[in-house]
Design a protein around this motif. Structure first.
Motif, PDB file in Angstrom:
ATOM      1  N   SER A 316       0.826  -1.204   0.000  1.00  0.00           N
ATOM      2  CA  SER A 316       0.000   0.000   0.000  1.00  0.00           C
ATOM      3  C   SER A 316       0.865   1.261   0.000  1.00  0.00           C
ATOM      4  N   GLY A 317       0.574   2.149  -0.931  1.00  0.00           N
ATOM      5  CA  GLY A 317       1.272   3.425  -1.001  1.00  0.00           C
ATOM      6  C   GLY A 317       2.553   3.390  -1.803  1.00  0.00           C
ATOM      7  N   LYS A 318       2.947   2.218  -2.326  1.00  0.00           N
ATOM      8  CA  LYS A 318       4.197   2.097  -3.075  1.00  0.00           C
ATOM      9  C   LYS A 318       3.923   1.950  -4.563  1.00  0.00           C
ATOM     10  N   THR A 319       4.881   2.428  -5.372  1.00  0.00           N
ATOM     11  CA  THR A 319       4.848   2.251  -6.823  1.00  0.00           C
ATOM     12  C   THR A 319       6.161   1.633  -7.262  1.00  0.00           C
ATOM     13  N   TYR A 320       6.172   1.088  -8.466  1.00  0.00           N
ATOM     14  CA  TYR A 320       7.376   0.445  -8.993  1.00  0.00           C
ATOM     15  C   TYR A 320       7.835   1.172 -10.248  1.00  0.00           C
ATOM     16  N   ASP A 321       9.110   1.537 -10.282  1.00  0.00           N
ATOM     17  CA  ASP A 321       9.707   2.220 -11.423  1.00  0.00           C
ATOM     18  C   ASP A 321      10.769   1.305 -12.033  1.00  0.00           C
ATOM     19  N   PRO A 322      10.529   0.754 -13.240  1.00  0.00           N
ATOM     20  CA  PRO A 322      11.486  -0.185 -13.838  1.00  0.00           C
ATOM     21  C   PRO A 322      12.845   0.425 -14.152  1.00  0.00           C
ATOM     22  N   GLU A 323      12.954   1.738 -14.086  1.00  0.00           N
ATOM     23  CA  GLU A 323      14.233   2.397 -14.342  1.00  0.00           C
ATOM     24  C   GLU A 323      15.111   2.446 -13.091  1.00  0.00           C
ATOM     25  N   LYS A 324      14.543   2.145 -11.940  1.00  0.00           N
ATOM     26  CA  LYS A 324      15.292   2.181 -10.693  1.00  0.00           C
ATOM     27  C   LYS A 324      15.849   0.805 -10.335  1.00  0.00           C
ATOM     28  N   GLU A 325      16.805   0.796  -9.406  1.00  0.00           N
ATOM     29  CA  GLU A 325      17.365  -0.458  -8.915  1.00  0.00           C
ATOM     30  C   GLU A 325      16.663  -0.866  -7.622  1.00  0.00           C
ATOM     31  N   TYR A 326      16.372  -2.159  -7.535  1.00  0.00           N
ATOM     32  CA  TYR A 326      15.716  -2.715  -6.365  1.00  0.00           C
ATOM     33  C   TYR A 326      16.522  -3.911  -5.867  1.00  0.00           C
ATOM     34  N   VAL A 327      15.997  -4.567  -4.861  1.00  0.00           N
ATOM     35  CA  VAL A 327      16.592  -5.795  -4.343  1.00  0.00           C
ATOM     36  C   VAL A 327      15.501  -6.851  -4.302  1.00  0.00           C
ATOM     37  N   LEU A 328      15.856  -8.076  -4.717  1.00  0.00           N
ATOM     38  CA  LEU A 328      14.903  -9.179  -4.732  1.00  0.00           C
ATOM     39  C   LEU A 328      15.323 -10.235  -3.716  1.00  0.00           C
ATOM     40  N   ALA A 329      14.402 -10.605  -2.857  1.00  0.00           N
ATOM     41  CA  ALA A 329      14.609 -11.716  -1.927  1.00  0.00           C
ATOM     42  C   ALA A 329      13.618 -12.820  -2.264  1.00  0.00           C
ATOM     43  N   ILE A 330      14.112 -14.031  -2.451  1.00  0.00           N
ATOM     44  CA  ILE A 330      13.257 -15.215  -2.576  1.00  0.00           C
ATOM     45  C   ILE A 330      13.655 -16.147  -1.447  1.00  0.00           C
ATOM     46  N   VAL A 331      12.679 -16.610  -0.681  1.00  0.00           N
ATOM     47  CA  VAL A 331      12.946 -17.382   0.528  1.00  0.00           C
ATOM     48  C   VAL A 331      12.070 -18.629   0.549  1.00  0.00           C
ATOM     49  N   MET A 332      12.670 -19.759   0.930  1.00  0.00           N
ATOM     50  CA  MET A 332      11.937 -21.022   1.069  1.00  0.00           C
ATOM     51  C   MET A 332      12.309 -21.663   2.394  1.00  0.00           C
TER      52      MET A 332
END
Length: 359
Positions: A316-332
């Motif tokens: 909620s309240g967040k947007t995603y900009d494909p031009e920016k850098e993010y971090v991805l976590a995948i957890v099992m």
């Protein structure tokens, strides 16, 4: 005193005695920290028992790099710190304890590849004196890349003479004859149980693991740099069987409880330092942008391979900009509350592959 702190409290005298003995014998030969200019890095260096990986930006000159390593006390490294080398491909460095009989060879890599959007678990190797398995992929230059980490290196302290197949995270046969990742909830030891750590859930996550005895939930550093489009969902193939009685941190039976597994992915905003999530994030980190998590209705026990797909939902309240850098976590994890040392011994999750799905 919190349960996760108790292990450190009770282990302190033993560890102090052990460290003093090792210092007297001068047998430590480890790389403890690694440094290159901060502006080159996408994330903190990933240091394992025998490797150091620098994830760097694509414009970094790999042919002229001179990393600096912090070593065990009294240890030396060859070549010496600050030596300029060509890291287009992996290089090795030998750390030697003051007692020259003890040496360790580290593989040093600089990785400019973008994070993969699909992983199989066909490649695994034994590490830490052949005690447990570690999964890896292969980069564009042929170097091994260790995107996936587990708590196995922390389990070493209580494993004793257990075989690699008895560790929380190990290997199994895949759907097509290759390998799959097997996560199982196991009993630790009577000593660990007395200090609030009776079980260890098998886990696997994008990121790195470095044992933190003061707070075990700070040992897991989840997430690797990600850029590109926002995925629609996560798809995987799995098998799962729940163990018997669910037990809590005190190893007491939780009445009426039934264990289940957990798989989730989080995309969160990048920052310069501490660019990861700890094991105690509880999905509440203010940097979170989008979360995909297997729902309770999808957590089905199955002895045959089952496809599983679950969608990303925006925070909620967040947007995603494909031009920016993010971090991805995948957890099992083989036990959904394994981070709190709660679960059923024998719970087993096997994952063959995992993939990000896009529109």
């Amino acid at each position: 005193m919190k349960k996760q702190h108790l292990l450190a409290f009770f282990l302190a005298p033993f560890l102090l005695t052990s460290c003093i003995k090792e210092e007297e014998e001068d047998t430590n030969a480890d790389i403890l920290e690694a440094y290159i200019p901060q502006e080159y890095l996408k994330t903190d260096p990933i240091i394992t028992n025998n490797s150091v990986e620098f994830r760097v930006k694509s414009n970094v000159d790999l042919k002229n790099q001179s990393p600096i390593f912090i070593l065990s006390e009294n240890a030396t490294i060859d070549p010496v710190n600050g030596t300029v080398r060509d890291y287009t491909n992996a290089q090795t460095a030998v750390v030697t304890a003051q007692d020259s009989r003890w040496k360790k060879t580290y593989t040093i890599t600089f990785n400019v590849d973008e994070l993969s959007t699909k992983y199989a678990f066909d490649h695994a190797e034994l590490t830490d004196k052949d005690r447990y398995y570690r999964f890896y992929t292969t980069g564009s230059n042929g170097d091994k890349i260790y995107d996936w980490a587990s708590g196995n290196s922390g389990y070493v302290t209580v494993a004793g003479s257990k075989s690699p197949d008895e560790y929380p995270t190990t290997i199994a046969e895949g759907r097509s004859g290759g390998l799959a990742a097997k996560m199982q909830t196991v009993y630790t030891s009577s000593f660990a149980a007395a200090t609030g750590n009776p079980i260890a859930a098998g886990n696997l996550f994008l990121g790195s693991f470095k044992t933190n005895l003061l707070n075990t939930l700070k040992s897991t550093k989840m997430g690797l740099p990600y850029s590109g489009d926002l995925p629609k969902s996560v798809r995987t193939y799995y098998k799962y069987k729940a163990g018997g009685e669910v037990r809590d941190q005190d190893f007491d039976v939780v009445p009426g409880a039934k264990d289940t597994f957990d798989i989730y992915a989080i995309i969160f905003e990048s920052r310069d330092k501490e660019n990861y999530l700890y094991g105690d994030h509880d999905f509440q980190d203010p940097r979170n942008v989008a979360i995909a998590r297997v729902s309770p209705s999808q957590r089905i026990e199955t002895s045959t391979w089952k496809e599983l797909q679950f969608d990303f939902e925006m925070v909620s309240g967040k947007t995603y900009d494909p031009e920016k850098e993010y971090v991805l976590a995948i957890v099992m994890s083989s036990s959904i509350d394994g981070a709190r040392f709660t679960g059923a011994i024998g719970s087993t999750l096997i994952v063959d592959e995992i993939e990000l799905i896009f529109n």
